[in-house]
Design a protein around this motif. Structure first.
Motif, PDB file in Angstrom:
ATOM      1  N   LEU A  79       0.964  -1.210   0.041  1.00  0.00           N
ATOM      2  CA  LEU A  79      -0.012   0.122  -0.060  1.00  0.00           C
ATOM      3  C   LEU A  79       0.881   1.233  -0.018  1.00  0.00           C
ATOM      4  N   HIS A  80       0.703   2.203  -1.036  1.00  0.00           N
ATOM      5  CA  HIS A  80       1.509   3.318  -1.163  1.00  0.00           C
ATOM      6  C   HIS A  80       0.625   4.566  -0.553  1.00  0.00           C
ATOM      7  N   TRP A  81       0.792   4.625   0.787  1.00  0.00           N
ATOM      8  CA  TRP A  81       0.012   5.814   1.413  1.00  0.00           C
ATOM      9  C   TRP A  81       0.636   6.997   1.082  1.00  0.00           C
ATOM     10  N   GLU A  82       1.886   7.038   0.446  1.00  0.00           N
ATOM     11  CA  GLU A  82       2.585   8.442   0.461  1.00  0.00           C
ATOM     12  C   GLU A  82       1.780   9.039  -0.840  1.00  0.00           C
ATOM     13  N   ASN A  83       0.830   8.435  -1.465  1.00  0.00           N
ATOM     14  CA  ASN A  83       0.269   9.102  -2.386  1.00  0.00           C
ATOM     15  C   ASN A  83      -0.809  10.201  -1.819  1.00  0.00           C
ATOM     16  N   PHE A  84      -1.185   9.925  -0.894  1.00  0.00           N
ATOM     17  CA  PHE A  84      -2.101  10.996  -0.028  1.00  0.00           C
ATOM     18  C   PHE A  84      -1.272  12.130   0.432  1.00  0.00           C
ATOM     19  N   THR A  85       0.110  12.027   0.520  1.00  0.00           N
ATOM     20  CA  THR A  85       0.679  13.280   0.959  1.00  0.00           C
ATOM     21  C   THR A  85       1.407  14.194  -0.089  1.00  0.00           C
ATOM     22  N   GLU A  86       1.696  13.132  -0.996  1.00  0.00           N
ATOM     23  CA  GLU A  86       2.351  13.716  -2.261  1.00  0.00           C
ATOM     24  C   GLU A  86       1.594  14.510  -3.103  1.00  0.00           C
ATOM     25  N   ILE A  87       0.178  14.420  -3.354  1.00  0.00           N
ATOM     26  CA  ILE A  87      -0.542  15.119  -4.075  1.00  0.00           C
ATOM     27  C   ILE A  87      -0.674  16.496  -3.835  1.00  0.00           C
ATOM     28  N   TRP A  88      -0.630  16.640  -2.387  1.00  0.00           N
ATOM     29  CA  TRP A  88      -0.834  18.108  -1.628  1.00  0.00           C
ATOM     30  C   TRP A  88       0.324  19.170  -2.120  1.00  0.00           C
ATOM     31  N   SER A  89       1.574  18.441  -2.374  1.00  0.00           N
ATOM     32  CA  SER A  89       2.736  19.105  -2.852  1.00  0.00           C
ATOM     33  C   SER A  89       2.656  19.464  -4.488  1.00  0.00           C
ATOM     34  N   ARG A  90       1.837  18.791  -4.872  1.00  0.00           N
ATOM     35  CA  ARG A  90       1.941  18.904  -6.418  1.00  0.00           C
ATOM     36  C   ARG A  90       0.859  20.100  -6.896  1.00  0.00           C
ATOM     37  N   VAL A  91      -0.107  20.235  -6.120  1.00  0.00           N
ATOM     38  CA  VAL A  91      -1.102  21.185  -6.609  1.00  0.00           C
ATOM     39  C   VAL A  91      -1.612  21.740  -5.142  1.00  0.00           C
ATOM     40  N   PRO A  92      -1.984  23.212  -5.022  1.00  0.00           N
ATOM     41  CA  PRO A  92      -2.803  23.474  -3.927  1.00  0.00           C
ATOM     42  C   PRO A  92      -3.964  22.946  -3.728  1.00  0.00           C
ATOM     43  N   LEU A  93      -4.154  21.686  -3.719  1.00  0.00           N
ATOM     44  CA  LEU A  93      -5.444  21.082  -3.022  1.00  0.00           C
ATOM     45  C   LEU A  93      -6.298  21.561  -1.745  1.00  0.00           C
ATOM     46  N   LEU A  94      -5.660  22.065  -0.895  1.00  0.00           N
ATOM     47  CA  LEU A  94      -6.184  22.674   0.326  1.00  0.00           C
ATOM     48  C   LEU A  94      -7.053  23.893  -0.286  1.00  0.00           C
ATOM     49  N   THR A  95      -6.281  24.774  -1.166  1.00  0.00           N
ATOM     50  CA  THR A  95      -6.949  25.695  -1.585  1.00  0.00           C
ATOM     51  C   THR A  95      -8.302  25.362  -2.413  1.00  0.00           C
ATOM     52  N   TYR A  96      -8.023  24.569  -3.137  1.00  0.00           N
ATOM     53  CA  TYR A  96      -9.407  23.854  -4.154  1.00  0.00           C
ATOM     54  C   TYR A  96     -10.531  23.646  -3.128  1.00  0.00           C
ATOM     55  N   LEU A  97      -9.935  22.721  -1.969  1.00  0.00           N
ATOM     56  CA  LEU A  97     -11.083  22.245  -1.235  1.00  0.00           C
ATOM     57  C   LEU A  97     -11.780  23.401  -0.371  1.00  0.00           C
ATOM     58  N   ARG A  98     -11.019  24.394   0.036  1.00  0.00           N
ATOM     59  CA  ARG A  98     -11.560  25.398   0.990  1.00  0.00           C
ATOM     60  C   ARG A  98     -12.417  26.217  -0.198  1.00  0.00           C
ATOM     61  N   ASN A  99     -12.106  26.505  -1.334  1.00  0.00           N
ATOM     62  CA  ASN A  99     -12.994  27.317  -2.329  1.00  0.00           C
ATOM     63  C   ASN A  99     -14.237  26.504  -2.677  1.00  0.00           C
ATOM     64  N   THR A 100     -14.239  25.323  -2.701  1.00  0.00           N
ATOM     65  CA  THR A 100     -15.531  24.570  -3.008  1.00  0.00           C
ATOM     66  C   THR A 100     -16.387  24.480  -1.753  1.00  0.00           C
ATOM     67  N   THR A 101     -15.931  24.066  -0.772  1.00  0.00           N
ATOM     68  CA  THR A 101     -16.621  24.071   0.633  1.00  0.00           C
ATOM     69  C   THR A 101     -17.455  25.311   0.697  1.00  0.00           C
ATOM     70  N   PHE A 102     -16.741  26.302   0.462  1.00  0.00           N
ATOM     71  CA  PHE A 102     -17.396  27.683   0.425  1.00  0.00           C
ATOM     72  C   PHE A 102     -18.383  28.011  -0.159  1.00  0.00           C
ATOM     73  N   LEU A 103     -18.122  27.648  -1.493  1.00  0.00           N
ATOM     74  CA  LEU A 103     -19.505  27.782  -2.486  1.00  0.00           C
ATOM     75  C   LEU A 103     -20.468  26.774  -2.087  1.00  0.00           C
ATOM     76  N   ALA A 104     -20.320  25.747  -1.908  1.00  0.00           N
ATOM     77  CA  ALA A 104     -21.324  24.531  -1.564  1.00  0.00           C
ATOM     78  C   ALA A 104     -22.083  25.009  -0.265  1.00  0.00           C
ATOM     79  N   VAL A 105     -21.555  25.500   0.535  1.00  0.00           N
ATOM     80  CA  VAL A 105     -22.182  25.926   1.927  1.00  0.00           C
ATOM     81  C   VAL A 105     -22.923  26.922   1.742  1.00  0.00           C
ATOM     82  N   VAL A 106     -22.564  28.111   1.107  1.00  0.00           N
ATOM     83  CA  VAL A 106     -23.321  29.368   0.684  1.00  0.00           C
ATOM     84  C   VAL A 106     -24.543  28.959  -0.050  1.00  0.00           C
TER      85      VAL A 106
END
Length: 301
Positions: A79-106
């Motif tokens: 099991l390559h669990w490091e995939n779930f940590t590496e993707i955060w360094s490839r793209v600003p995934l946290l920013t994308y999730l925060r924007n999506t959450t804001f739009l979805a909730v509002v």
């Protein structure tokens, strides 16, 4: 007196005794195999629907070379669990999730509020032209979004709202489907209950807030869940109106990641799994209310 009138006779004819005849209603034959067969069929269909999701989760824990191996290795040996940590360094995934959450909730909050408020007026308040106005409003569901996509964009561009969250929020704050769903539920609430509240001195706003909203929790939860999922999975809306990378949603971010790293199959599946987890959590939390709301929204209408 009785001797003068003669013997008393009955004016009613005797009723002949009735003999029990064969029951015309024929009982349905008991099929003991029907229920197990239905459960087995539903289990097979559910398993088929879960196959793509299971393959996505399995592929997110593999290397790129192991994703398309034949036969499919559902449980990787390593099991390559490091995939779930590496993707955060490839793209600003946290920013994308925060924007999506804001739009979805509002957007979900606004659609639930406007849909339930308008549905109360269409179901419990009598005014001239109510049914015609409701029919015209609901008829907009049949108009495809592609037909008025360009006029909407021109309006937002003239208003200077392109590349802002405000454009998406304003365009999706109202939903004809939400009004229809809530109205169907409100029609099942007895009118006598609303009339009693009016006699007690409650205003229409008070009836909506104190009577209708507490009684419509299942329908509100159903509408909120459907709106949240649709907003979270929306791609075309953010793709048209959001041009800045800091405002992108998770769907646009994943599409941009696929364009840059089209051979990173394992990381693509990892990002897909991360984007699905919030929807899965929301659905599991509101599953009971969702099923109850959908089942009762068609009781009367």
């Amino acid at each position: 007196m009785a001797s003068i009138l003669g013997p008393r006779t009955s004016t009613t004819a005797p009723v002949p005794p009735t003999t029990p005849g064969p029951d015309r209603r024929r009982a349905r034959p008991v099929r003991p195999w029907a229920t197990p067969l239905a459960y087995a069929l539903l289990t097979v269909l559910a398993a088929l629907l879960l196959v793509p999701f299971a393959w996505m989760v399995s592929s997110s824990l593999k290397t790129n070379a192991q994703v398309f191996t034949v036969p499919i290795q559902w449980i990787p040996r390593e099991l390559h669990w490091e995939n779930f940590t590496e993707i955060w360094s490839r793209v600003p995934l946290l920013t994308y999730l925060r924007n999506t959450t804001f739009l979805a909730v509002v957007i979900t909050f606004l659609q639930v509020f406007t849909g339930s408020f308008a549905a109360y007026g269409f179901s419990k308040i009598r005014f001239p032209g109510r049914d015609g106005l409701f029919l015209a409003y609901i008829a907009t569901i049949a108009v495809p979004w592609q037909a008025y996509m360009i006029p909407q964009y021109i309006l937002m561009q003239k208003a200077g709202l392109v590349n802002t969250f405000t454009a998406l929020i304003l365009l999706q704050a109202f939903s004809a489907f939400g009004v229809f769903l809530m109205r169907q539920y409100y029609m099942s609430v007895p009118d006598e209950l609303v009339e009693a509240a009016r006699i007690d001195g409650l205003s229409e706003y008070g009836i909506y807030r104190r009577v209708m909203l507490p009684l419509s929790v299942p329908a509100l939860a159903s509408l909120a869940l459907l709106t949240f999922v649709n907003t979270w999975n929306d791609f075309m809306g953010p793709f048209i109106y959001l041009t800045s990378n800091d405002l992108w949603t998770v769907q646009i971010g994943l599409r941009q990641f696929i364009g840059q790293y089209d051979a990173e199959y394992a990381l693509i599946m990892t990002g897909s799994v991360i984007s699905v987890v919030p929807i899965l959590v929301v659905f599991l939390l509101g599953q009971r209310y969702f099923i109850q709301g959908i089942a009762t929204s068609g009781m009367k209408g």
